[in-house]
Design a protein around this motif. Structure first.
Motif, PDB file in Angstrom:
ATOM      1  N   SER A   1    -109.054  -8.046  64.638  1.00  0.00           N
ATOM      2  CA  SER A   1    -109.028  -9.240  65.329  1.00  0.00           C
ATOM      3  C   SER A   1    -107.692 -10.552  64.324  1.00  0.00           C
ATOM      4  CB  SER A   1    -108.900  -9.959  66.502  1.00  0.00           C
ATOM      5  OG  SER A   1    -109.494  -8.610  66.710  1.00  0.00           O
ATOM      6  N   ILE A   2    -108.692 -10.137  63.075  1.00  0.00           N
ATOM      7  CA  ILE A   2    -108.246 -11.603  62.483  1.00  0.00           C
ATOM      8  C   ILE A   2    -107.204 -11.341  61.341  1.00  0.00           C
ATOM      9  CG2 ILE A   2    -109.043 -12.918  60.476  1.00  0.00           C
ATOM     10  CD1 ILE A   2    -111.996 -13.725  61.595  1.00  0.00           C
ATOM     11  N   ILE A   3    -106.957 -10.254  61.015  1.00  0.00           N
ATOM     12  CA  ILE A   3    -105.792 -10.206  60.284  1.00  0.00           C
ATOM     13  C   ILE A   3    -104.817  -9.616  61.477  1.00  0.00           C
ATOM     14  CG2 ILE A   3    -104.572  -7.746  59.364  1.00  0.00           C
ATOM     15  CD1 ILE A   3    -107.594  -6.428  58.026  1.00  0.00           C
TER      16      ILE A   3
ATOM     17  N   VAL B   1    -104.116  -7.690  55.047  1.00  0.00           N
ATOM     18  CA  VAL B   1    -102.713  -9.264  55.742  1.00  0.00           C
ATOM     19  C   VAL B   1    -102.875  -9.677  54.010  1.00  0.00           C
ATOM     20  CG1 VAL B   1    -104.771 -10.416  56.102  1.00  0.00           C
ATOM     21  CG2 VAL B   1    -102.013 -10.729  56.342  1.00  0.00           C
ATOM     22  N   VAL B   2    -101.831 -10.104  53.468  1.00  0.00           N
ATOM     23  CA  VAL B   2    -101.884 -11.214  52.161  1.00  0.00           C
ATOM     24  C   VAL B   2    -101.903 -12.306  52.750  1.00  0.00           C
ATOM     25  CG1 VAL B   2    -101.485 -11.699  50.028  1.00  0.00           C
ATOM     26  CG2 VAL B   2    -101.127  -9.380  50.823  1.00  0.00           C
ATOM     27  N   ILE B   3    -102.998 -13.373  51.890  1.00  0.00           N
ATOM     28  CA  ILE B   3    -102.990 -14.819  52.097  1.00  0.00           C
ATOM     29  C   ILE B   3    -102.434 -15.728  51.070  1.00  0.00           C
ATOM     30  CG2 ILE B   3    -103.707 -16.279  53.807  1.00  0.00           C
ATOM     31  CD1 ILE B   3    -105.663 -14.299  54.890  1.00  0.00           C
ATOM     32  N   ASP B   4    -102.045 -17.544  51.405  1.00  0.00           N
ATOM     33  CA  ASP B   4    -101.570 -17.221  49.929  1.00  0.00           C
ATOM     34  C   ASP B   4    -102.657 -18.762  50.585  1.00  0.00           C
ATOM     35  OD1 ASP B   4    -100.586 -20.194  48.717  1.00  0.00           O
ATOM     36  OD2 ASP B   4     -99.090 -19.047  47.882  1.00  0.00           O
ATOM     37  N   TYR B   5    -102.869 -19.629  49.171  1.00  0.00           N
ATOM     38  CA  TYR B   5    -104.211 -20.155  48.735  1.00  0.00           C
ATOM     39  C   TYR B   5    -103.997 -21.448  49.614  1.00  0.00           C
ATOM     40  CZ  TYR B   5    -107.170 -17.211  45.490  1.00  0.00           C
ATOM     41  OH  TYR B   5    -107.460 -16.148  45.421  1.00  0.00           O
ATOM     42  N   ASN B   6    -102.570 -21.766  49.964  1.00  0.00           N
ATOM     43  CA  ASN B   6    -101.932 -22.450  50.357  1.00  0.00           C
ATOM     44  C   ASN B   6    -102.341 -22.782  52.102  1.00  0.00           C
ATOM     45  OD1 ASN B   6    -101.144 -24.370  47.828  1.00  0.00           O
ATOM     46  ND2 ASN B   6     -99.250 -22.975  48.546  1.00  0.00           N
ATOM     47  N   ASN B   7    -102.421 -22.134  52.497  1.00  0.00           N
ATOM     48  CA  ASN B   7    -102.626 -21.256  54.405  1.00  0.00           C
ATOM     49  C   ASN B   7    -103.875 -21.356  54.088  1.00  0.00           C
ATOM     50  OD1 ASN B   7    -100.009 -21.870  54.946  1.00  0.00           O
ATOM     51  ND2 ASN B   7    -100.012 -19.615  54.443  1.00  0.00           N
ATOM     52  N   ILE B   8    -105.104 -21.765  53.561  1.00  0.00           N
ATOM     53  CA  ILE B   8    -106.490 -21.723  53.187  1.00  0.00           C
ATOM     54  C   ILE B   8    -107.623 -23.059  52.865  1.00  0.00           C
ATOM     55  CG2 ILE B   8    -108.687 -20.879  52.697  1.00  0.00           C
ATOM     56  CD1 ILE B   8    -107.088 -18.335  51.407  1.00  0.00           C
ATOM     57  N   SER B   9    -108.372 -23.485  54.283  1.00  0.00           N
ATOM     58  CA  SER B   9    -108.558 -24.958  53.548  1.00  0.00           C
ATOM     59  C   SER B   9    -110.451 -24.182  52.984  1.00  0.00           C
ATOM     60  CB  SER B   9    -109.047 -25.480  54.875  1.00  0.00           C
ATOM     61  OG  SER B   9    -108.990 -24.785  56.208  1.00  0.00           O
TER      62      SER B   9
ATOM     63  N   ASN C   1    -111.180 -21.218  56.510  1.00  0.00           N
ATOM     64  CA  ASN C   1    -110.222 -21.602  57.846  1.00  0.00           C
ATOM     65  C   ASN C   1    -109.038 -21.227  57.361  1.00  0.00           C
ATOM     66  OD1 ASN C   1    -108.627 -23.005  58.765  1.00  0.00           O
ATOM     67  ND2 ASN C   1    -109.867 -23.687  59.657  1.00  0.00           N
ATOM     68  N   LEU C   2    -108.621 -20.185  58.128  1.00  0.00           N
ATOM     69  CA  LEU C   2    -107.846 -19.703  57.894  1.00  0.00           C
ATOM     70  C   LEU C   2    -107.023 -19.500  59.025  1.00  0.00           C
ATOM     71  CD1 LEU C   2    -109.238 -16.440  56.651  1.00  0.00           C
ATOM     72  CD2 LEU C   2    -108.249 -18.044  55.621  1.00  0.00           C
ATOM     73  N   PHE C   3    -105.815 -20.364  59.167  1.00  0.00           N
ATOM     74  CA  PHE C   3    -104.899 -20.539  60.588  1.00  0.00           C
ATOM     75  C   PHE C   3    -105.740 -20.989  61.896  1.00  0.00           C
ATOM     76  CE2 PHE C   3    -102.699 -18.477  57.937  1.00  0.00           C
ATOM     77  CZ  PHE C   3    -101.404 -19.171  57.332  1.00  0.00           C
TER      78      PHE C   3
ATOM     79  N   LYS D   1    -109.106 -19.534  62.018  1.00  0.00           N
ATOM     80  CA  LYS D   1    -110.326 -18.521  62.194  1.00  0.00           C
ATOM     81  C   LYS D   1    -110.841 -18.895  60.548  1.00  0.00           C
ATOM     82  CE  LYS D   1    -108.552 -16.168  65.228  1.00  0.00           C
ATOM     83  NZ  LYS D   1    -109.209 -15.762  66.281  1.00  0.00           N
ATOM     84  N   ASN D   2    -112.263 -18.692  61.418  1.00  0.00           N
ATOM     85  CA  ASN D   2    -113.073 -19.556  60.217  1.00  0.00           C
ATOM     86  C   ASN D   2    -114.104 -18.210  60.044  1.00  0.00           C
ATOM     87  OD1 ASN D   2    -112.907 -22.442  60.831  1.00  0.00           O
ATOM     88  ND2 ASN D   2    -113.698 -22.410  62.489  1.00  0.00           N
ATOM     89  N   ILE D   3    -113.767 -18.515  58.278  1.00  0.00           N
ATOM     90  CA  ILE D   3    -115.378 -17.271  57.781  1.00  0.00           C
ATOM     91  C   ILE D   3    -115.870 -17.532  57.282  1.00  0.00           C
ATOM     92  CG2 ILE D   3    -115.180 -14.817  56.216  1.00  0.00           C
ATOM     93  CD1 ILE D   3    -112.632 -14.228  57.491  1.00  0.00           C
ATOM     94  N   ASN D   4    -117.198 -17.349  57.493  1.00  0.00           N
ATOM     95  CA  ASN D   4    -118.084 -18.412  56.584  1.00  0.00           C
ATOM     96  C   ASN D   4    -119.323 -17.054  55.668  1.00  0.00           C
ATOM     97  OD1 ASN D   4    -118.061 -21.042  57.731  1.00  0.00           O
ATOM     98  ND2 ASN D   4    -117.865 -19.801  59.277  1.00  0.00           N
ATOM     99  N   PHE D   5    -119.186 -17.346  54.242  1.00  0.00           N
ATOM    100  CA  PHE D   5    -120.008 -16.262  53.287  1.00  0.00           C
ATOM    101  C   PHE D   5    -121.594 -17.887  53.029  1.00  0.00           C
ATOM    102  CE2 PHE D   5    -115.780 -15.595  53.077  1.00  0.00           C
ATOM    103  CZ  PHE D   5    -115.797 -13.813  53.086  1.00  0.00           C
ATOM    104  N   ALA D   6    -122.669 -16.724  53.058  1.00  0.00           N
ATOM    105  CA  ALA D   6    -123.794 -16.967  52.029  1.00  0.00           C
ATOM    106  C   ALA D   6    -124.012 -16.512  50.591  1.00  0.00           C
ATOM    107  CB  ALA D   6    -124.443 -17.481  53.227  1.00  0.00           C
ATOM    108  N   PHE D   7    -123.476 -17.200  49.715  1.00  0.00           N
ATOM    109  CA  PHE D   7    -124.400 -16.146  48.550  1.00  0.00           C
ATOM    110  C   PHE D   7    -125.897 -16.705  47.711  1.00  0.00           C
ATOM    111  CE2 PHE D   7    -119.792 -17.159  48.561  1.00  0.00           C
ATOM    112  CZ  PHE D   7    -119.607 -15.902  48.512  1.00  0.00           C
ATOM    113  N   THR D   8    -126.288 -16.131  46.963  1.00  0.00           N
ATOM    114  CA  THR D   8    -127.394 -15.548  47.132  1.00  0.00           C
ATOM    115  C   THR D   8    -127.051 -16.252  45.607  1.00  0.00           C
ATOM    116  OG1 THR D   8    -127.791 -13.452  46.218  1.00  0.00           O
ATOM    117  CG2 THR D   8    -128.652 -14.226  48.079  1.00  0.00           C
TER     118      THR D   8
END
Length: 377
Positions: A119-121, A286-294, A350-352, A354-361
């Motif tokens: 759905s996000i794609i 889907v390909v996203i330019d970094y300018n469209n990502i916060s 934040n992609l248009f 849509k939020n995706i959150n990652f946790a890194f150890t």
């Protein structure tokens, strides 16, 4: 002698049986035959086309199932109305009905089973059509080119079979002149097939690259996709509540240049390049330019859930839930668990909207992605 209430007349029994069996066969076989015409998305693991179940195919299959329901009902009723009580015909008819409708259900579930990342794609494709279409046009033009070669190869292969059969006959009939002519045609066709095979193009996502692209590549440690922001939790069961990064040798789709960092999960992949990020599901990308990502980065200290192994995390300190002044557990409490506090680095994309959150150890992994995206904006 037929009974008066028999669902079919005696003279039509054979005709009716053939009709029902043919319709059942087509119900089961039609999805496979129609599946060949559904849209195709190639798999880079074996250079073959994936054929996800089409929603149109699923709708047609549902209609077929509804239309054939009376016939299946009549078939089952007919089997129970037979005079022989020991007949296995009722079992066979019920089994056929269950198998047919189980197949219909499977096709429908596969066609409409879009996970959250699909759905996000699709959402990103609609919001950023120009860049996505440009990249996908290149990718699908390769598929179209290779399919054209496949079509020509099939025609040549059919001709090859014919001449091989003719050559076999001329050999049996002792016609050396005609056999020699067939052999020449066979060699000519084989040569054409080899020439066509050299024209195949590799099915890859073509990205614009420069000499500085992917100069630095990193392999992340343990990474999780969060069901929300980590600030909403302080006692997280990572293993059971969130998608954990897995190790894979091949991606869902192949690209012409390697990524700087890849995050592989069971149903989705995130690939970070010098200028763009690619999100891949099993059937789409889907390909996203970094300018469209916060992007935002945070470091949190949280209490580790008891079901998680602390060896996978950066442990800051440990303490008992009810400690004594000297740090030892207070034995007055029957339930007194050892609390482990770990450090988690998070990345929020934040992609248009849509939020995706990652946790890194490992916080350096989060820092790498943060610097990669924020420095290119």
């Amino acid at each position: 002698m037929a009974r008066r209430d028999y669902p079919f007349n005696k003279k039509h029994t054979k005709w009716g049986t053939n009709l029902v069996s043919t319709l059942i066969a087509w119900t089961i076989a039609a999805p496979f035959a129609m599946g060949d015409t559904s849209y195709n998305i190639p798999s880079t693991s074996n250079s073959a086309d994936k054929k996800p179940k089409s929603k149109i195919l699923a709708i047609i299959t549902i209609i077929l199932g509804i239309l054939l329901a009376p016939l299946f009902f009549a078939l089952i009723k007919h089997s129970f109305d037979t005079e022989s009580t020991t007949s296995i015909f009722p079992i066979i008819s019920i089994t056929i009905t269950i198998v047919a409708y189980a197949k219909i259900l499977y096709i429908v579930l596969c066609a409409f089973d879009d996970n959250e990342f699909d759905s996000i794609i699709k959402y990103i494709e609609k919001r950023n059509p120009d860049y996505c279409n440009k990249t996908k046009e290149k990718y699908y033009s390769i598929i179209k080119h290779n399919k054209g070669i496949d079509k020509k190869k099939r025609k040549l292969s059919n001709r090859l079979k014919k001449f091989t059969f003719r050559q076999y006959l001329t050999k049996i009939l002792s016609l050396p002149n005609k056999e020699s002519k067939c052999l020449k045609n066979i060699e000519l066709i084989k040569s054409e097939i080899k020439s066509l095979e050299k024209r195949y193009l590799k099915q890859v996502i073509s990205l614009d690259s420069s000499p500085t692209d992917n100069a630095t590549q990193t392999t992340p440690k343990d990474t999780y996709i969060l069901n929300g922001k980590i600030g909403d939790y302080w006692h997280i069961d990572f293993e059971n509540q969130h998608h954990k990064c897995i190790k894979k040798n091949n991606s869902f789709f192949e690209t012409n240049i390697p990524p700087s960092l890849s995050l592989h999960y069971n149903s989705v992949e995130f690939h970070f390049y010098n200028k763009v990020m690619i999100i891949m599901s099993k059937d789409n990308f889907v390909v996203i330019d970094y300018n469209n990502i916060s992007i935002e980065e945070h470091i949190y200290t949280i209490q580790l859930h008891s079901s998680n192994s602390k060896s996978n995390f950066n442990v800051l300190w440990e303490e008992w839930e009810h400690p004594c002044k000297n740090g030892l557990p207070d034995l007055r409490y029957k339930h007194n668990d050892l609390c482990v506090y770990v450090q988690i680095a998070t990345i929020g994309l934040n992609l248009f909207s849509k939020n995706i959150n990652f946790a890194f150890t490992e916080k350096n992994d989060a820092k790498f992605i943060y610097n990669l995206i924020s420095n290119k904006k």
